[in-house]
Motif scaffolding. Structure first.
Motif, PDB file in Angstrom:
ATOM      1  N   ASN A 114       5.869  31.578 145.536  1.00  0.00           N
ATOM      2  CA  ASN A 114       4.691  32.116 145.633  1.00  0.00           C
ATOM      3  C   ASN A 114       4.078  33.037 146.905  1.00  0.00           C
ATOM      4  OD1 ASN A 114       4.197  29.573 144.631  1.00  0.00           O
ATOM      5  ND2 ASN A 114       4.311  28.074 147.183  1.00  0.00           N
ATOM      6  N   VAL A 115       5.115  34.007 148.239  1.00  0.00           N
ATOM      7  CA  VAL A 115       4.885  34.026 148.330  1.00  0.00           C
ATOM      8  C   VAL A 115       4.757  35.891 147.109  1.00  0.00           C
ATOM      9  CG1 VAL A 115       5.258  36.413 150.174  1.00  0.00           C
ATOM     10  CG2 VAL A 115       5.855  34.480 150.663  1.00  0.00           C
ATOM     11  N   VAL A 116       5.507  36.293 146.791  1.00  0.00           N
ATOM     12  CA  VAL A 116       5.892  37.288 145.596  1.00  0.00           C
ATOM     13  C   VAL A 116       4.183  36.819 144.243  1.00  0.00           C
ATOM     14  CG1 VAL A 116       7.304  38.271 143.380  1.00  0.00           C
ATOM     15  CG2 VAL A 116       7.757  37.567 146.171  1.00  0.00           C
ATOM     16  N   LYS A 176       1.195  38.946 134.124  1.00  0.00           N
ATOM     17  CA  LYS A 176       2.680  38.579 133.161  1.00  0.00           C
ATOM     18  C   LYS A 176       4.169  38.130 133.820  1.00  0.00           C
ATOM     19  CE  LYS A 176       1.159  40.878 129.056  1.00  0.00           C
ATOM     20  NZ  LYS A 176       1.792  41.540 127.614  1.00  0.00           N
ATOM     21  N   GLU A 177       3.526  39.605 135.219  1.00  0.00           N
ATOM     22  CA  GLU A 177       5.177  38.818 135.853  1.00  0.00           C
ATOM     23  C   GLU A 177       5.064  37.613 136.932  1.00  0.00           C
ATOM     24  OE1 GLU A 177       4.266  43.245 135.014  1.00  0.00           O
ATOM     25  OE2 GLU A 177       2.633  41.507 136.077  1.00  0.00           O
ATOM     26  N   ALA A 178       3.397  37.007 137.447  1.00  0.00           N
ATOM     27  CA  ALA A 178       4.029  36.314 138.331  1.00  0.00           C
ATOM     28  C   ALA A 178       4.103  34.804 137.416  1.00  0.00           C
ATOM     29  CB  ALA A 178       2.188  36.367 138.404  1.00  0.00           C
ATOM     30  N   GLU A 179       3.637  35.066 136.275  1.00  0.00           N
ATOM     31  CA  GLU A 179       4.128  33.817 135.223  1.00  0.00           C
ATOM     32  C   GLU A 179       5.346  33.879 134.341  1.00  0.00           C
ATOM     33  OE1 GLU A 179      -0.160  32.948 132.662  1.00  0.00           O
ATOM     34  OE2 GLU A 179       1.707  34.249 132.078  1.00  0.00           O
ATOM     35  N   PHE A 180       5.998  35.224 134.703  1.00  0.00           N
ATOM     36  CA  PHE A 180       7.355  34.758 134.424  1.00  0.00           C
ATOM     37  C   PHE A 180       8.335  34.463 135.742  1.00  0.00           C
ATOM     38  CE2 PHE A 180      11.467  36.836 134.845  1.00  0.00           C
ATOM     39  CZ  PHE A 180      11.530  36.110 133.967  1.00  0.00           C
ATOM     40  N   LEU A 181       7.647  34.690 136.791  1.00  0.00           N
ATOM     41  CA  LEU A 181       8.370  33.712 137.815  1.00  0.00           C
ATOM     42  C   LEU A 181       8.047  32.562 138.357  1.00  0.00           C
ATOM     43  CD1 LEU A 181      10.032  34.900 140.365  1.00  0.00           C
ATOM     44  CD2 LEU A 181       8.070  35.743 141.763  1.00  0.00           C
ATOM     45  N   GLN A 185      10.280  30.945 136.098  1.00  0.00           N
ATOM     46  CA  GLN A 185      11.670  31.089 136.024  1.00  0.00           C
ATOM     47  C   GLN A 185      11.796  29.723 137.001  1.00  0.00           C
ATOM     48  OE1 GLN A 185      12.936  34.348 138.447  1.00  0.00           O
ATOM     49  NE2 GLN A 185      14.703  34.989 137.781  1.00  0.00           N
ATOM     50  N   ALA A 186      11.114  29.961 138.315  1.00  0.00           N
ATOM     51  CA  ALA A 186      11.293  29.052 138.979  1.00  0.00           C
ATOM     52  C   ALA A 186      11.275  27.573 139.112  1.00  0.00           C
ATOM     53  CB  ALA A 186       9.731  29.194 139.742  1.00  0.00           C
ATOM     54  N   LYS A 187      10.593  27.455 138.035  1.00  0.00           N
ATOM     55  CA  LYS A 187      10.438  25.979 137.132  1.00  0.00           C
ATOM     56  C   LYS A 187      11.860  25.410 136.393  1.00  0.00           C
ATOM     57  CE  LYS A 187       6.130  25.790 135.453  1.00  0.00           C
ATOM     58  NZ  LYS A 187       4.711  25.963 134.774  1.00  0.00           N
TER      59      LYS A 187
END
Length: 480
Positions: free
Chosen positions: A356-358, A369-374, A377-379
């Motif tokens: 969440n911090v990132v 795009k980076e946030a959605e990818f992360l 990835q977490a899911k």
């Protein structure tokens, strides 16, 4: 009084930093247990229950006895303290209830612990009833102190002072802890003059203040904008009372200087903190990293981070979380990415708080795009999402893509159980503003459905619509 660059705020996020010990009537002890592949000791079984419902502790204890395992009062109380330490109050209380049914005799200290647990699980009234049911022989400084602590925690001033006067009549106020509870109460109530007065009363009773006492006192002098007295007090402590000085006091002092706008004095306090830190405790390192980040000193953040990693065999998720928050505060995305790769390679449990911090940092930078990818990835890694994740994306999408914001709101709403989340007031305001400006009936109905399910529609819409009927804002759009 010294001139200040800016007025010290009354409540600081780092006030009483690190003094997270509970104002209770007994000293917490940690029970070290050994686990083998074939057999789990009792505490491990209790710990593994997680959020299991009522009755699971009893079932575990009875199962232990059916296996022919020994069980002692002292071992059980160690388990109670461990469960309490990790805020498993309901399980700790269930364990104590089981002990009572087994006719295990409680002393003053264990009754005090039970009073505290009852207040947390069943409420203050239930704790009072339990105290009143106790024989006079165990209505002692410990049990009275437990009830006083509860009143102070929930800011019930009248009841706190009433029981304090009763304790004075019974000569039960000879402990520093009793007065620390009252000092904490008046600090929470924003009455620094009362804190100072109570401290003077302590001195007149020849009671020895501890580091918690001085932490509260220092913070309350600062809330009066009196850093000159704070510095005099610190000088007195360093000259004649070094036994009560620990790293938490210097952490608080650094926070006060930071809030007052004195970065140089903040750094000096942090150097003192580092000098007297407990090298076996990660918390001083965490506070150093966070406070250095707050004054924008990346070099010191990196130095303390390396020192932390070299001082402990394992770097925990909590330590990484502190470092990620510091790098985010310092707006260093490159260092954040590098640290994230290091964290992933450490093969620790995939902690959504760190993700969440990132994500939050990426979204502030517009790196959707980076946030959605992360997030995806977490899911995939099984970390799922918590409501902070949804808050980050809803806030971002509200500014750029209302349909995605609404979809996030709907998804989060579907996941809510037991009233555990409500959207922020600013979030609801943004949705309502969009609806009022666009007269978008579909969005209005979707937002209304979510807010109604979350049981916050009446409260929030009343604020936004000046006490109009809760359905009016949506019905108006339908008519238009």
């Amino acid at each position: 009084m010294m001139m200040m660059a800016k007025r010290v705020s009354r409540v600081l996020p780092w006030m009483l930093a690190g003094v997270e010990r509970r104002l209770c009537t007994t000293v917490e002890t940690a029970a070290e247990e050994v686990e083998t592949k074939e057999w789990k000791p009792l505490y491990r079984r209790l710990s593994a229950l997680g959020k299991a419902p009522k009755g699971s502790v009893v079932e575990t204890l009875n199962g232990w006895l059916r296996e022919g395992q020994a069980i002692t009062f002292n071992e059980l109380m160690k388990d109670v303290r461990e469960l309490r330490r990790y805020k498993r109050f309901d399980h700790a209380l269930e364990l104590m209830d089981w002990m009572e049914k087994r006719s295990m005799m409680f002393n003053e200290g264990t009754h005090a612990i039970r009073i505290d647990l009852i207040s947390k699980v069943k409420g203050v009234d239930a704790a009072e009833s339990y105290f009143n049911s106790l024989p006079e022989v165990v209505q002692s400084q410990l049990t009275y102190g437990a009830l006083l602590s509860i009143y102070c925690q929930v800011k019930m001033e009248d009841k706190a002072m009433s029981i304090y006067e009763k304790m004075k009549e019974l000569n039960l106020t000879s402990k520093t802890l009793v007065h620390n509870n009252l000092l904490a109460l008046y600090s929470k109530l924003g009455q620094p003059e009362k804190v100072i007065s109570l401290f003077q009363e302590m001195k007149s009773m020849n009671l020895s203040p501890d580091n918690y006492t001085y932490s509260i006192l220092i913070n309350n002098y600062a809330s009066l904008n009196d850093l000159n007295t704070v510095e005099k007090l610190m000088h007195e402590l360093e000259e004649g009372h070094k036994d009560v000085l620990d790293w938490t006091i210097f952490s608080n002092l650094a926070s006060l200087y930071l809030s007052a706008g004195f970065p140089d004095k903040t750094e000096l306090a942090l150097k003192k903190l580092e000098e007297i830190r407990n090298k076996r405790d990660r918390m001083p390192y965490h506070h150093l990293i966070s406070l250095y980040a707050s004054i924008g000193n990346l070099a010191e953040v990196n130095r303390v981070w390396k020192l932390l990693k070299s001082s402990f065999e394992k770097t925990t998720n909590m330590s990484y979380l502190v470092m990620f928050q510091a790098l985010s505060k310092l707006d260093d995305v490159d260092a954040l990415n590098q640290c994230f790769q290091e964290w992933e390679s450490a093969r620790l449990s995939y902690d959504i708080r760190i993700v969440n911090v990132v994500i939050g940092t990426y979204l502030v930078k517009g790196m959707i795009k980076e946030a959605e990818f992360l997030w995806e990835q977490a899911k995939q890694k099984g970390a799922g999402s918590d409501f902070r994740t949804f808050n980050h994306f809803i806030d971002y999408y509200l500014k750029h893509d209302i349909s995605s914001a609404l979809k996030c709101l709907e998804t989060a709403t579907d996941l809510v159980k037991h009233d555990e989340w409500k959207p922020k007031q600013e979030t609801v305001t943004a949705f309502l503003k969009y609806i009022e400006e666009t007269k978008d009936v579909d969005s209005a109905q979707a937002v209304y459905k979510c807010l109604k399910k979350l049981n916050c529609i009446f409260e929030i819409v009343r604020v936004e619509t000046k006490a109009r009927d809760s359905d009016c804002i949506f019905e108006t759009f339908q008519r238009n």
